[in-house]
Design a protein around this motif. Structure first.
Motif, PDB file in Angstrom:
ATOM      1  N   MET A   1      49.173  28.697  37.506  1.00 17.34           N
ATOM      2  CA  MET A   1      49.200  29.634  38.614  1.00 17.34           C
ATOM      3  C   MET A   1      49.480  31.058  38.126  1.00 17.34           C
ATOM      4  O   MET A   1      48.864  31.993  38.562  1.00 17.34           O
ATOM      5  CB  MET A   1      50.250  29.174  39.624  1.00 17.34           C
ATOM      6  N   GLU A   2      50.424  31.186  37.195  1.00 15.37           N
ATOM      7  CA  GLU A   2      50.775  32.511  36.691  1.00 15.37           C
ATOM      8  C   GLU A   2      49.585  33.185  36.022  1.00 15.37           C
ATOM      9  O   GLU A   2      49.396  34.392  36.146  1.00 15.37           O
ATOM     10  CB  GLU A   2      51.944  32.413  35.720  1.00 15.37           C
ATOM     11  N   ASP A   3      48.774  32.408  35.306  1.00 18.27           N
ATOM     12  CA  ASP A   3      47.589  32.963  34.648  1.00 18.27           C
ATOM     13  C   ASP A   3      46.642  33.596  35.653  1.00 18.27           C
ATOM     14  O   ASP A   3      46.042  34.630  35.374  1.00 18.27           O
ATOM     15  CB  ASP A   3      46.848  31.889  33.860  1.00 18.27           C
ATOM     16  N   LEU A   4      46.473  32.995  36.815  1.00 14.61           N
ATOM     17  CA  LEU A   4      45.596  33.556  37.839  1.00 14.61           C
ATOM     18  C   LEU A   4      46.094  34.909  38.315  1.00 14.61           C
ATOM     19  O   LEU A   4      45.307  35.808  38.577  1.00 14.61           O
ATOM     20  CB  LEU A   4      45.486  32.609  39.040  1.00 14.61           C
ATOM     21  N   LEU A   5      47.393  35.064  38.407  1.00 18.47           N
ATOM     22  CA  LEU A   5      47.964  36.325  38.855  1.00 18.47           C
ATOM     23  C   LEU A   5      47.817  37.419  37.816  1.00 18.47           C
ATOM     24  O   LEU A   5      47.808  38.596  38.149  1.00 18.47           O
ATOM     25  CB  LEU A   5      49.441  36.145  39.209  1.00 18.47           C
ATOM     26  N   LEU A   6      47.696  37.042  36.562  1.00 16.31           N
ATOM     27  CA  LEU A   6      47.617  38.013  35.482  1.00 16.31           C
ATOM     28  C   LEU A   6      46.190  38.369  35.085  1.00 16.31           C
ATOM     29  O   LEU A   6      45.984  39.262  34.277  1.00 16.31           O
ATOM     30  CB  LEU A   6      48.355  37.478  34.250  1.00 16.31           C
ATOM     31  N   LYS A   7      45.200  37.685  35.636  1.00 13.47           N
ATOM     32  CA  LYS A   7      43.794  37.905  35.270  1.00 13.47           C
ATOM     33  C   LYS A   7      43.143  38.937  36.191  1.00 13.47           C
ATOM     34  O   LYS A   7      43.421  38.991  37.386  1.00 13.47           O
ATOM     35  CB  LYS A   7      42.999  36.604  35.370  1.00 13.47           C
ATOM     36  N   CYS A   8      42.264  39.711  35.628  1.00 12.99           N
ATOM     37  CA  CYS A   8      41.496  40.692  36.387  1.00 12.99           C
ATOM     38  C   CYS A   8      40.466  39.968  37.252  1.00 12.99           C
ATOM     39  O   CYS A   8      39.798  39.042  36.793  1.00 12.99           O
ATOM     40  CB  CYS A   8      40.789  41.633  35.417  1.00 12.99           C
ATOM     41  N   ASP A   9      40.331  40.396  38.501  1.00 17.65           N
ATOM     42  CA  ASP A   9      39.335  39.801  39.400  1.00 17.65           C
ATOM     43  C   ASP A   9      37.911  40.134  38.967  1.00 17.65           C
ATOM     44  O   ASP A   9      37.005  39.337  39.158  1.00 17.65           O
ATOM     45  CB  ASP A   9      39.539  40.295  40.832  1.00 17.65           C
ATOM     46  N   VAL A  10      37.715  41.302  38.395  1.00 16.65           N
ATOM     47  CA  VAL A  10      36.381  41.750  37.995  1.00 16.65           C
ATOM     48  C   VAL A  10      36.019  41.238  36.608  1.00 16.65           C
ATOM     49  O   VAL A  10      34.938  40.700  36.393  1.00 16.65           O
ATOM     50  CB  VAL A  10      36.300  43.296  38.024  1.00 16.65           C
ATOM     51  N   HIS A  11      36.913  41.425  35.665  1.00 11.81           N
ATOM     52  CA  HIS A  11      36.701  41.014  34.274  1.00 11.81           C
ATOM     53  C   HIS A  11      37.587  39.796  34.022  1.00 11.81           C
ATOM     54  O   HIS A  11      38.692  39.928  33.502  1.00 11.81           O
ATOM     55  CB  HIS A  11      37.035  42.158  33.322  1.00 11.81           C
ATOM     56  N   THR A  12      37.107  38.636  34.401  1.00  7.52           N
ATOM     57  CA  THR A  12      37.934  37.425  34.450  1.00  7.52           C
ATOM     58  C   THR A  12      38.487  36.979  33.101  1.00  7.52           C
ATOM     59  O   THR A  12      39.436  36.206  33.061  1.00  7.52           O
ATOM     60  CB  THR A  12      37.139  36.271  35.082  1.00  7.52           C
ATOM     61  N   ASP A  13      37.926  37.488  32.014  1.00  4.93           N
ATOM     62  CA  ASP A  13      38.448  37.138  30.694  1.00  4.93           C
ATOM     63  C   ASP A  13      39.532  38.107  30.226  1.00  4.93           C
ATOM     64  O   ASP A  13      40.097  37.950  29.148  1.00  4.93           O
ATOM     65  CB  ASP A  13      37.317  37.064  29.671  1.00  4.93           C
ATOM     66  N   GLU A  14      39.833  39.113  31.029  1.00  4.85           N
ATOM     67  CA  GLU A  14      40.820  40.133  30.673  1.00  4.85           C
ATOM     68  C   GLU A  14      42.103  39.963  31.478  1.00  4.85           C
ATOM     69  O   GLU A  14      42.072  39.588  32.649  1.00  4.85           O
ATOM     70  CB  GLU A  14      40.265  41.539  30.935  1.00  4.85           C
ATOM     71  N   LYS A  15      43.236  40.300  30.849  1.00  2.46           N
ATOM     72  CA  LYS A  15      44.519  40.270  31.542  1.00  2.46           C
ATOM     73  C   LYS A  15      44.828  41.639  32.143  1.00  2.46           C
ATOM     74  O   LYS A  15      44.432  42.675  31.590  1.00  2.46           O
ATOM     75  CB  LYS A  15      45.643  39.889  30.581  1.00  2.46           C
ATOM     76  N   LEU A  16      45.542  41.628  33.247  1.00  2.09           N
ATOM     77  CA  LEU A  16      46.000  42.868  33.866  1.00  2.09           C
ATOM     78  C   LEU A  16      47.127  43.434  33.020  1.00  2.09           C
ATOM     79  O   LEU A  16      48.143  42.773  32.798  1.00  2.09           O
ATOM     80  CB  LEU A  16      46.481  42.597  35.290  1.00  2.09           C
ATOM     81  N   LYS A  17      46.937  44.653  32.517  1.00  2.00           N
ATOM     82  CA  LYS A  17      47.921  45.259  31.619  1.00  2.00           C
ATOM     83  C   LYS A  17      48.370  46.628  32.084  1.00  2.00           C
ATOM     84  O   LYS A  17      49.415  47.108  31.664  1.00  2.00           O
ATOM     85  CB  LYS A  17      47.318  45.411  30.212  1.00  2.00           C
ATOM     86  N   MET A  18      47.566  47.265  32.924  1.00  2.00           N
ATOM     87  CA  MET A  18      47.820  48.645  33.304  1.00  2.00           C
ATOM     88  C   MET A  18      48.024  48.756  34.811  1.00  2.00           C
ATOM     89  O   MET A  18      47.573  47.899  35.576  1.00  2.00           O
ATOM     90  CB  MET A  18      46.628  49.521  32.906  1.00  2.00           C
ATOM     91  N   PHE A  19      48.687  49.843  35.223  1.00  2.00           N
ATOM     92  CA  PHE A  19      48.861  50.153  36.628  1.00  2.00           C
ATOM     93  C   PHE A  19      48.400  51.580  36.860  1.00  2.00           C
ATOM     94  O   PHE A  19      48.870  52.508  36.206  1.00  2.00           O
ATOM     95  CB  PHE A  19      50.325  50.003  37.054  1.00  2.00           C
ATOM     96  N   CYS A  20      47.465  51.750  37.796  1.00  2.00           N
ATOM     97  CA  CYS A  20      46.992  53.082  38.182  1.00  2.00           C
ATOM     98  C   CYS A  20      47.771  53.495  39.429  1.00  2.00           C
ATOM     99  O   CYS A  20      47.569  52.930  40.505  1.00  2.00           O
ATOM    100  CB  CYS A  20      45.496  53.061  38.473  1.00  2.00           C
TER     101      CYS A  20
END
Length: 58
Positions: A1-20
């Motif tokens: 479940m945690e992995d889903l929260l950390l993955k980008c919706d657009v680039h599904t192979d990328e993790k969310l790392k930044m905040f705009c």
């Protein structure tokens, strides 16, 4: 479940790392390059969290 929260919706192979902060949006590195180049307040999620923590505890 945690992995889903950390993955980008657009680039599904990328993790969310930044905040705009300009868009109040979590981003992966690809999203930053493609969609947030002109934004002035983009930082690592960890750095943004530290700033929030300092702001609310002072």
């Amino acid at each position: 479940m945690e992995d889903l929260l950390l993955k980008c919706d657009v680039h599904t192979d990328e993790k969310l790392k930044m905040f705009c902060q300009d868009h109040s949006q979590l981003c992966c590195s690809d999203c930053v390059l493609l969609n947030h180049r002109q934004c002035t307040n983009v930082a690592l999620i960890s750095e943004s969290a530290k700033k929030l923590k300092r702001h609310y505890w002072i």
